[in-house]
Design an enzyme around this catalytic site. Structure first.
Site, PDB file in Angstrom:
ATOM      1  N   ASP A  10      -7.316  17.436   8.814  1.00 21.32           N
ATOM      2  CA  ASP A  10      -8.482  17.075   8.383  1.00 21.32           C
ATOM      3  C   ASP A  10      -8.517  16.715   7.119  1.00 21.32           C
ATOM      4  O   ASP A  10      -7.866  17.184   6.221  1.00 21.32           O
ATOM      5  CB  ASP A  10      -9.424  18.306   8.534  1.00 21.32           C
ATOM      6  CG  ASP A  10      -9.912  18.481  10.259  1.00 21.32           C
ATOM      7  OD1 ASP A  10      -9.115  17.967  10.823  1.00 21.32           O
ATOM      8  OD2 ASP A  10     -10.622  19.399  10.275  1.00 21.32           O
ATOM      9  N   HIS A  19      -9.166   6.662  11.501  1.00 21.82           N
ATOM     10  CA  HIS A  19     -10.282   5.898  10.778  1.00 21.82           C
ATOM     11  C   HIS A  19      -9.610   5.184   9.619  1.00 21.82           C
ATOM     12  O   HIS A  19      -8.516   5.005   9.736  1.00 21.82           O
ATOM     13  CB  HIS A  19     -10.979   7.328   9.826  1.00 21.82           C
ATOM     14  CG  HIS A  19     -10.018   7.902   8.695  1.00 21.82           C
ATOM     15  ND1 HIS A  19      -9.257   9.002   9.218  1.00 21.82           N
ATOM     16  CD2 HIS A  19      -9.648   7.936   7.332  1.00 21.82           C
ATOM     17  CE1 HIS A  19      -8.593   9.308   8.100  1.00 21.82           C
ATOM     18  NE2 HIS A  19      -8.749   8.641   7.047  1.00 21.82           N
ATOM     19  N   HIS A  77      -6.028   4.569   9.839  1.00 26.00           N
ATOM     20  CA  HIS A  77      -4.852   5.710  10.127  1.00 26.00           C
ATOM     21  C   HIS A  77      -5.222   6.860  10.854  1.00 26.00           C
ATOM     22  O   HIS A  77      -6.525   7.083  10.983  1.00 26.00           O
ATOM     23  CB  HIS A  77      -4.303   6.169   8.624  1.00 26.00           C
ATOM     24  CG  HIS A  77      -5.181   6.559   7.590  1.00 26.00           C
ATOM     25  ND1 HIS A  77      -6.146   5.612   6.863  1.00 26.00           N
ATOM     26  CD2 HIS A  77      -5.327   7.565   6.917  1.00 26.00           C
ATOM     27  CE1 HIS A  77      -6.737   6.262   6.142  1.00 26.00           C
ATOM     28  NE2 HIS A  77      -6.382   7.431   5.995  1.00 26.00           N
ATOM     29  N   HIS A 109       0.879  -1.144   0.061  1.00 25.74           N
ATOM     30  CA  HIS A 109      -0.144   0.099  -0.029  1.00 25.74           C
ATOM     31  C   HIS A 109       0.869   1.369   0.165  1.00 25.74           C
ATOM     32  O   HIS A 109       1.733   1.239   0.915  1.00 25.74           O
ATOM     33  CB  HIS A 109      -1.037   0.057   1.226  1.00 25.74           C
ATOM     34  CG  HIS A 109      -1.994   0.998   1.110  1.00 25.74           C
ATOM     35  ND1 HIS A 109      -3.281   0.789   0.458  1.00 25.74           N
ATOM     36  CD2 HIS A 109      -1.900   2.179   1.606  1.00 25.74           C
ATOM     37  CE1 HIS A 109      -3.912   1.828   0.377  1.00 25.74           C
ATOM     38  NE2 HIS A 109      -3.388   2.681   1.309  1.00 25.74           N
TER      39      HIS A 109
HETATM   40 FE   LIG Z   1      -7.722   8.632   5.240  1.00 24.42          FE
END
Ligand SMILES: [Fe+2]
Length: 389
Positions: A305, A335, A299, A262
């Protein structure tokens, strides 16, 4: 854009006499940024750009904000907002901070006036629609997937040529540039950049209007909207040159950087702005390590934000997301993929997702307008699904 461009007629040297057919001088205007030490362009007008017939204050640009509750993940359905108005007045602001405002527009009316943002650069991301971005620097035809980068102080009008127009608008208080790490010391995009100068479209056709009448330019300055009336068409430029002008880059021309495992979010970065970045998630091959998990890990964007605007395709890590959805994953809470999405991604070879991400380094505030189109249960969508009975 950090490369030189010129259109129309120019005198051989700057700041020398350049005369119109009747012998009068063309009116030279230097548009300089950062106190004339940043990028700039020099334009030659038929009329003095200072001849303003009338100045009016129209309204505050600032929008009411929500009362802040618990810091949480948010999801807004921008396609549910009503369509209408013109590309400027039709903007619905969703998220704002001191550096950037994120809006959408689904305009149906043409602009009877011209517009200029004097507070900072703007990006119009064309989700749907075709037409021409008409500017004082010339015409820039646009199509779906285009990022239209409009520098501060550019007078423009969007000439929509399709029935449906959907825009994601990123208003800034500074400059939009390609990421610095992709540029060499003179600004050229290097070999590891996911796009290069050939992918960038610049104005090719300068329309010089020598028209008298009443012409209105609405100017956003100091976060307030003003109207200025002129007796001549504002696109009265016969030539210009420099580094300051609008340009277009289509998201389809973003060549994704992939790897055996990834790849981190910065590989998607497309632009840098003041205290924020813009990234493009485009169709691409997935990671090819035999044990790779293509969906991202959980992560914490610890001090930024993260905003995603979903354009099309099936977004690999999310469920319940629609075209035109905006999600906000704020700093302070981790999240990541929805339940089952990590496992489901294993063995997949390709994604067709298309999304624009804006990561801001200062917290965003949610507008009151956004609350009407919020999916309130989004924060709970990571909980395991309960079985009945
Ligand atoms: Fe993200």
């Amino acid at each position: 854009m950090p490369f030189y461009h010129r259109l129309g007629n120019l005198p051989a040297k700057r700041h020398v006499q350049f005369r119109q057919p009747d012998g009068s001088l063309y009116r030279e205007q230097v548009m300089g940024t950062k106190g004339f030490s940043g990028i700039q362009s020099i334009l030659y007008h038929i009329h003095p750009p200072t001849q303003v017939r009338e100045a009016r204050f129209l309204r505050d640009w600032t929008v009411p904000l929500e009362e802040e509750g618990a810091n949480r993940h948010r999801h807004f359905l921008t396609f549910e907002a009503p369509k209408g108005k013109d590309p400027i007045e039709g903007r619905v602001h969703w998220l704002v901070n001191e550096d950037v405002a994120i809006a959408t527009a689904n305009p149906t009316e043409t602009m009877p006036y011209f517009f200029r943002n004097s507070d900072g650069d703007e990006i119009l991301f064309v989700h749907e629609g075709e037409g021409v971005l008409e500017t004082i620097f010339g015409d820039l035809p646009y199509r779906p997937g285009d990022y239209l980068v409009i520098p501060v102080g550019t007078t423009y009008r969007l000439n929509m040529k399709s029935e449906q127009t959907r825009l994601l608008v990123i208003e800034t208080t500074g400059e939009i540039t390609p990421p610095r790490r992709y540029q060499n010391e003179v600004g050229q995009l290097m070999e590891h950049s996911p796009y290069c100068e050939r992918d960038i479209r610049v104005p090719k056709k300068l329309q010089t209007h020598e028209e008298k009448g009443t012409f209105e330019i609405r100017v956003k300055a100091r976060n307030r909207l003003h109207a200025y009336l002129y007796d001549f068409h504002p696109f009265d430029v016969v030539g210009w040159d420099g580094y300051l002008y609008p340009w277009a880059f289509n998201i389809e021309d973003f060549e994704p950087i992939t790897g055996s495992i990834h790849q981190p979010p910065p590989v998607h970065q497309t632009f840098a702005g003041p205290n924020f970045v813009v990234c493009s998630f485009v169709p691409r091959m997935y990671d090819y390590h035999p044990l790779a998990i293509p969906a991202p890990y959980y992560h914490s964007n610890v001090n930024s934000d993260e905003v995603l605007y979903y354009v099309k395709g099936n977004f690999m890590s999310r469920k319940g997301i629609n075209e035109g959805s905006i999600t906000l994953h704020p700093s302070g809470i981790p999240h990541g993929p929805h339940p089952g999405k990590m496992e489901a991604s294993i063995g997949k070879t390709r994604t067709e997702e298309l999304a624009v991400m804006v990561d801001t380094f200062r917290p965003l505030r949610v507008t009151k307008a956004a609350l009407s189109y919020e999916v309130a249960e989004y924060m709970a969508s990571w909980l395991p699904e309960e079985t009945e009975g």
